[in-house]
Design a protein around this motif. Sequence first.
Motif, mmCIF file in Angstrom:
data_model
loop_
_atom_site.group_PDB
_atom_site.id
_atom_site.type_symbol
_atom_site.label_atom_id
_atom_site.label_comp_id
_atom_site.label_asym_id
_atom_site.label_seq_id
_atom_site.Cartn_x
_atom_site.Cartn_y
_atom_site.Cartn_z
ATOM 1 N N PHE A 157 -31.437 54.859 3.115
ATOM 2 C CA PHE A 157 -31.084 54.460 1.755
ATOM 3 C C PHE A 157 -32.013 53.318 1.371
ATOM 4 C CE2 PHE A 157 -28.612 52.050 -1.389
ATOM 5 C CZ PHE A 157 -28.265 53.067 -2.267
ATOM 6 N N MET A 158 -32.723 53.495 0.271
ATOM 7 C CA MET A 158 -33.657 52.473 -0.182
ATOM 8 C C MET A 158 -32.966 51.510 -1.144
ATOM 9 S SD MET A 158 -36.392 53.181 1.474
ATOM 10 C CE MET A 158 -37.518 52.024 0.690
ATOM 11 N N VAL A 159 -33.115 50.247 -0.876
ATOM 12 C CA VAL A 159 -32.657 49.192 -1.777
ATOM 13 C C VAL A 159 -33.922 48.464 -2.205
ATOM 14 C CG1 VAL A 159 -31.271 47.102 -2.011
ATOM 15 C CG2 VAL A 159 -30.413 49.019 -0.646
ATOM 16 N N GLY A 160 -34.368 48.754 -3.434
ATOM 17 C CA GLY A 160 -35.687 48.278 -3.838
ATOM 18 C C GLY A 160 -36.703 48.915 -2.900
ATOM 19 N N ASP A 161 -37.515 48.099 -2.252
ATOM 20 C CA ASP A 161 -38.499 48.631 -1.308
ATOM 21 C C ASP A 161 -38.055 48.464 0.148
ATOM 22 O OD1 ASP A 161 -38.750 45.898 -1.063
ATOM 23 O OD2 ASP A 161 -40.909 45.847 -1.411
ATOM 24 N N ALA A 162 -36.795 48.142 0.358
ATOM 25 C CA ALA A 162 -36.270 47.907 1.711
ATOM 26 C C ALA A 162 -35.436 49.103 2.177
ATOM 27 C CB ALA A 162 -35.423 46.643 1.740
#
Length: 173
Positions: A157-162
């Motif tokens: 799961f991507m949170v922004g680029d993280a």
Amino acid sequence: MTPILWRRGRAGDEAALAVLGGATFLAAFAHDHPGRALIDHIRAAHGEEHYRAALADPAQTVIIGETPLGAPVAYAVMTPPDLPVPVDPQADIELKRIYLLSGWQGGGNGDALMEQVVDVARAAGKKRLLLAVYTANDRARRFYARHGFAEIGETTFMVGDAPFRDLVYARPL
């Protein structure tokens, strides 16, 4: 505790959902998600346009929980499945989001919201409920286990680029 009144989301709820979605996501993940990535994610995935589109999409269902005065305190979003596991679009539905503000957690409110979700899924003729949950969210994982979910896979799961590792859970309906 103030009671929660449950209803289906409708056009005009996008502002309330954007505020509630951003607040609950921030509260749930600020402790271990990078600030800039968290803010970028909330702006993209919890903006009014996102919820306006969800509310207009007949394939998605939004459930909102409000106080008797109309303040939004809980919500769930159900969508066609979009997870990296084998799915049957006719039989499966994904619980994309389920959140309550912290002041309304406990006391059976989460159970009541899950009951709303299950009722909607069954009424739509679905046979299995899917979701993804962050591996480090132990409280959510215990909640889902109590509701009959079991791990069937994993995803990123991507949170922004993280990137974050999520587990994919399923439960029969």
